[in-house]
Write a protein that holds these residues in place. Structure first.
Motif, PDB file in Angstrom:
ATOM      1  N   GLU A   1       0.861  -1.183   0.000  1.00  0.00           N
ATOM      2  CA  GLU A   1       0.000   0.000   0.000  1.00  0.00           C
ATOM      3  C   GLU A   1       0.900   1.236   0.000  1.00  0.00           C
ATOM      4  O   GLU A   1       1.609   1.495   0.962  1.00  0.00           O
ATOM      5  CB  GLU A   1      -0.924   0.002   1.214  1.00  0.00           C
ATOM      6  CG  GLU A   1      -1.894  -1.165   1.227  1.00  0.00           C
ATOM      7  CD  GLU A   1      -2.983  -0.993   2.266  1.00  0.00           C
ATOM      8  OE1 GLU A   1      -3.224   0.150   2.685  1.00  0.00           O
ATOM      9  OE2 GLU A   1      -3.582  -2.018   2.651  1.00  0.00           O
ATOM     10  N   TRP A   2       0.832   1.967  -1.093  1.00  0.00           N
ATOM     11  CA  TRP A   2       1.652   3.164  -1.274  1.00  0.00           C
ATOM     12  C   TRP A   2       0.726   4.360  -1.367  1.00  0.00           C
ATOM     13  O   TRP A   2      -0.107   4.423  -2.271  1.00  0.00           O
ATOM     14  CB  TRP A   2       2.511   3.004  -2.526  1.00  0.00           C
ATOM     15  CG  TRP A   2       3.260   4.234  -2.939  1.00  0.00           C
ATOM     16  CD1 TRP A   2       3.917   5.111  -2.133  1.00  0.00           C
ATOM     17  CD2 TRP A   2       3.435   4.704  -4.278  1.00  0.00           C
ATOM     18  NE1 TRP A   2       4.491   6.106  -2.883  1.00  0.00           N
ATOM     19  CE2 TRP A   2       4.210   5.884  -4.203  1.00  0.00           C
ATOM     20  CE3 TRP A   2       3.005   4.247  -5.520  1.00  0.00           C
ATOM     21  CZ2 TRP A   2       4.556   6.614  -5.330  1.00  0.00           C
ATOM     22  CZ3 TRP A   2       3.351   4.969  -6.652  1.00  0.00           C
ATOM     23  CH2 TRP A   2       4.130   6.127  -6.550  1.00  0.00           C
ATOM     24  N   MET A   3       0.861   5.278  -0.422  1.00  0.00           N
ATOM     25  CA  MET A   3      -0.018   6.442  -0.344  1.00  0.00           C
ATOM     26  C   MET A   3       0.826   7.713  -0.398  1.00  0.00           C
ATOM     27  O   MET A   3       1.117   8.331   0.642  1.00  0.00           O
ATOM     28  CB  MET A   3      -0.838   6.367   0.944  1.00  0.00           C
ATOM     29  CG  MET A   3      -1.744   5.138   1.012  1.00  0.00           C
ATOM     30  SD  MET A   3      -2.437   4.811   2.663  1.00  0.00           S
ATOM     31  CE  MET A   3      -1.030   4.000   3.451  1.00  0.00           C
ATOM     32  N   PRO A   4       1.268   8.112  -1.589  1.00  0.00           N
ATOM     33  CA  PRO A   4       2.181   9.253  -1.694  1.00  0.00           C
ATOM     34  C   PRO A   4       1.599  10.565  -1.191  1.00  0.00           C
ATOM     35  O   PRO A   4       2.345  11.440  -0.730  1.00  0.00           O
ATOM     36  CB  PRO A   4       2.510   9.310  -3.193  1.00  0.00           C
ATOM     37  CG  PRO A   4       1.418   8.544  -3.873  1.00  0.00           C
ATOM     38  CD  PRO A   4       0.994   7.506  -2.902  1.00  0.00           C
ATOM     39  N   GLU A   5       0.270  10.695  -1.262  1.00  0.00           N
ATOM     40  CA  GLU A   5      -0.329  11.936  -0.780  1.00  0.00           C
ATOM     41  C   GLU A   5      -0.147  12.109   0.722  1.00  0.00           C
ATOM     42  O   GLU A   5      -0.122  13.217   1.254  1.00  0.00           O
ATOM     43  CB  GLU A   5      -1.818  11.993  -1.139  1.00  0.00           C
ATOM     44  CG  GLU A   5      -2.714  11.049  -0.376  1.00  0.00           C
ATOM     45  CD  GLU A   5      -2.696   9.615  -0.893  1.00  0.00           C
ATOM     46  OE1 GLU A   5      -3.461   8.788  -0.361  1.00  0.00           O
ATOM     47  OE2 GLU A   5      -1.935   9.315  -1.840  1.00  0.00           O
ATOM     48  N   ASP A   6       0.009  10.972   1.441  1.00  0.00           N
ATOM     49  CA  ASP A   6       0.257  11.002   2.877  1.00  0.00           C
ATOM     50  C   ASP A   6       1.717  10.736   3.215  1.00  0.00           C
ATOM     51  O   ASP A   6       2.095  10.781   4.396  1.00  0.00           O
ATOM     52  CB  ASP A   6      -0.616   9.953   3.588  1.00  0.00           C
ATOM     53  CG  ASP A   6      -2.097  10.216   3.427  1.00  0.00           C
ATOM     54  OD1 ASP A   6      -2.494  11.381   3.552  1.00  0.00           O
ATOM     55  OD2 ASP A   6      -2.843   9.256   3.155  1.00  0.00           O
ATOM     56  N   GLY A   7       2.523  10.412   2.194  1.00  0.00           N
ATOM     57  CA  GLY A   7       3.930  10.094   2.442  1.00  0.00           C
ATOM     58  C   GLY A   7       4.123   8.778   3.154  1.00  0.00           C
ATOM     59  O   GLY A   7       5.143   8.564   3.814  1.00  0.00           O
ATOM     60  N   ILE A   8       3.159   7.854   3.030  1.00  0.00           N
ATOM     61  CA  ILE A   8       3.202   6.595   3.775  1.00  0.00           C
ATOM     62  C   ILE A   8       3.206   5.401   2.828  1.00  0.00           C
ATOM     63  O   ILE A   8       2.443   5.361   1.853  1.00  0.00           O
ATOM     64  CB  ILE A   8       1.991   6.476   4.726  1.00  0.00           C
ATOM     65  CG1 ILE A   8       2.031   7.567   5.799  1.00  0.00           C
ATOM     66  CG2 ILE A   8       1.930   5.093   5.368  1.00  0.00           C
ATOM     67  CD1 ILE A   8       3.182   7.428   6.781  1.00  0.00           C
ATOM     68  N   THR A   9       4.053   4.431   3.125  1.00  0.00           N
ATOM     69  CA  THR A   9       4.048   3.147   2.435  1.00  0.00           C
ATOM     70  C   THR A   9       3.976   2.043   3.480  1.00  0.00           C
ATOM     71  O   THR A   9       4.733   2.061   4.458  1.00  0.00           O
ATOM     72  CB  THR A   9       5.318   2.970   1.577  1.00  0.00           C
ATOM     73  OG1 THR A   9       5.451   4.063   0.681  1.00  0.00           O
ATOM     74  CG2 THR A   9       5.242   1.672   0.772  1.00  0.00           C
ATOM     75  N   ILE A  10       3.067   1.110   3.270  1.00  0.00           N
ATOM     76  CA  ILE A  10       2.920  -0.044   4.166  1.00  0.00           C
ATOM     77  C   ILE A  10       3.149  -1.304   3.343  1.00  0.00           C
ATOM     78  O   ILE A  10       2.478  -1.523   2.334  1.00  0.00           O
ATOM     79  CB  ILE A  10       1.521  -0.092   4.794  1.00  0.00           C
ATOM     80  CG1 ILE A  10       1.244   1.166   5.628  1.00  0.00           C
ATOM     81  CG2 ILE A  10       1.362  -1.345   5.658  1.00  0.00           C
ATOM     82  CD1 ILE A  10      -0.205   1.296   6.059  1.00  0.00           C
ATOM     83  N   ILE A  11       4.111  -2.113   3.760  1.00  0.00           N
ATOM     84  CA  ILE A  11       4.411  -3.372   3.084  1.00  0.00           C
ATOM     85  C   ILE A  11       4.388  -4.486   4.117  1.00  0.00           C
ATOM     86  O   ILE A  11       5.074  -4.404   5.149  1.00  0.00           O
ATOM     87  CB  ILE A  11       5.793  -3.317   2.397  1.00  0.00           C
ATOM     88  CG1 ILE A  11       5.809  -2.216   1.331  1.00  0.00           C
ATOM     89  CG2 ILE A  11       6.140  -4.680   1.775  1.00  0.00           C
ATOM     90  CD1 ILE A  11       7.191  -1.858   0.839  1.00  0.00           C
ATOM     91  N   VAL A  12       3.574  -5.481   3.871  1.00  0.00           N
ATOM     92  CA  VAL A  12       3.509  -6.639   4.758  1.00  0.00           C
ATOM     93  C   VAL A  12       3.635  -7.888   3.898  1.00  0.00           C
ATOM     94  O   VAL A  12       2.897  -8.056   2.926  1.00  0.00           O
ATOM     95  CB  VAL A  12       2.197  -6.678   5.562  1.00  0.00           C
ATOM     96  CG1 VAL A  12       2.229  -7.850   6.545  1.00  0.00           C
ATOM     97  CG2 VAL A  12       1.952  -5.366   6.303  1.00  0.00           C
ATOM     98  N   MET A  13       4.566  -8.744   4.252  1.00  0.00           N
ATOM     99  CA  MET A  13       4.808  -9.977   3.508  1.00  0.00           C
ATOM    100  C   MET A  13       4.754 -11.138   4.488  1.00  0.00           C
ATOM    101  O   MET A  13       5.339 -11.074   5.571  1.00  0.00           O
ATOM    102  CB  MET A  13       6.175  -9.913   2.807  1.00  0.00           C
ATOM    103  CG  MET A  13       6.390  -8.619   2.041  1.00  0.00           C
ATOM    104  SD  MET A  13       8.019  -8.489   1.288  1.00  0.00           S
ATOM    105  CE  MET A  13       7.793  -9.533  -0.155  1.00  0.00           C
ATOM    106  N   ALA A  14       4.052 -12.194   4.113  1.00  0.00           N
ATOM    107  CA  ALA A  14       3.885 -13.337   5.004  1.00  0.00           C
ATOM    108  C   ALA A  14       4.051 -14.643   4.240  1.00  0.00           C
ATOM    109  O   ALA A  14       3.674 -14.735   3.072  1.00  0.00           O
ATOM    110  CB  ALA A  14       2.523 -13.299   5.684  1.00  0.00           C
TER     111      ALA A  14
END
Length: 307
Positions: free
Chosen positions: A274-287
């Motif tokens: 999940e890449w949210m450039p407008e908020d400057g946030i990236t969330i990466i979860v790998m399982a």
């Protein structure tokens, strides 16, 4: 600090209960603020996951396929209005080949279905060594609807896109993505290594059956595809979003420059980007567990992230 502490505590509890095993990366303005591994990459050998463990990312690979198509379109090597027949004249379903366009395949409005099913389940998966080996699982079947007049999630369609990439580029799909997407982004830990070839740092996928754990090896094709099944690391996926943001791929990357939310999952496999450039946030979860191991974790993190 509160976010990091909450995520770390939540992930440790989930790992202890067997609900999570993998890596979490949260970045703010492209810099990781949390990058941590939980659980085991190999339960039999008691090898723990590490932040650089390579996970099967499932359908996250579709993003690379779509980008490759746009890159070739910008180079004039294909058009989104081209039909399957232009590149694959021997495609098993002549009616589909003459009506389904590249655009239909991209937006999953082709009517082509999935390659998972009875044929795939019965196949000797060790013999799947390239994209063309996936065609017998779906290509001769009738379209679910007239192209452009419906929507159906289509792993089969993305196999066809991979084969079109091979014809348009003149090299195999894996080489094209490596040279034109992974290398420019510095993604040195991503690729499609066959399942029977040892790969240092690759996590074993697990399915829980009651209180026991079983590997997903027998469910995997010999090699992943343009629809999914390649490997990557959390840091490599972050590099991918950074490359998109910095226009490394030129006009072809613009469709993704506003952000991205993509996931992949199968038995013993789950990954979320999940890449949210407008908020400057990236969330990466790998399982290396069956969904929703990563998806549930990402959903909780997203709820906690200040917006």
């Amino acid at each position: 600090a509160e976010l990091i502490a909450a995520v770390r505590d939540h992930a440790r509890q989930a790992a202890d209960s067997g609900d999570f095993s993998g890596v979490i990366l949260i970045a703010r303005d492209n810099e990781p603020i949390l990058e941590e591994a939980f659980g085991y990459a190999d339960r039999g050998k008691k090898i723990p996951n590490r932040v650089d463990t390579k996970f099967n990312v499932g359908s996250v690979n579709k993003s690379f396929t779509a980008l490759a198509i746009r890159m070739l379109a910008n180079e004039g090597k294909l058009s989104l209005d081209d039909t399957i027949a232009k590149f694959l004249p021997d495609y098993p379903n002549a009616k589909a080949a003459s009506r389904v366009t590249v655009q239909h395949l991209l937006d999953m409005s082709s009517g082509i279905g999935d390659f998972f099913g009875d044929r795939f389940a019965a196949a000797d998966k060790e013999k799947i060594s390239g994209l063309a080996d996936y065609l017998p699982f779906f290509a001769d079947r009738p379209l679910a609807f007239e192209p452009g007049h419906g929507n159906l999630y289509s792993n089969g369609g993305y196999i066809v896109l991979g084969l079109i990439i091979e014809k348009a580029a003149g090299v195999d799909y894996y080489t094209y993505v490596r040279d034109h997407i992974f290398k420019p982004a510095g993604m040195t830990d991503s690729g499609w290594t066959p399942k029977n070839v040892p790969l240092d740092g690759r996590a074993v996928g697990y399915v829980r059956e009651g209180t026991a754990w079983k590997t997903n090896y027998d469910t995997l094709p010999g090699i992943g595809s343009s629809a999914g099944g390649g490997h990557s690391t959390a840091r490599d996926l972050l590099k991918y979003t950074i490359a998109l943001e910095k226009d490394v791929y030129g006009p072809a990357g613009e469709a993704r420059s506003g952000g991205m939310g993509i996931a992949g999952g199968a038995p013993g496999i789950n990954a979320v980007l999940e890449w949210m450039p407008e908020d400057g946030i990236t969330i990466i979860v790998m399982a290396n567990l069956t969904p929703p191991a990563a998806a549930r974790m990402a959903r909780q993190i997203r709820a906690w992230v200040p917006r």
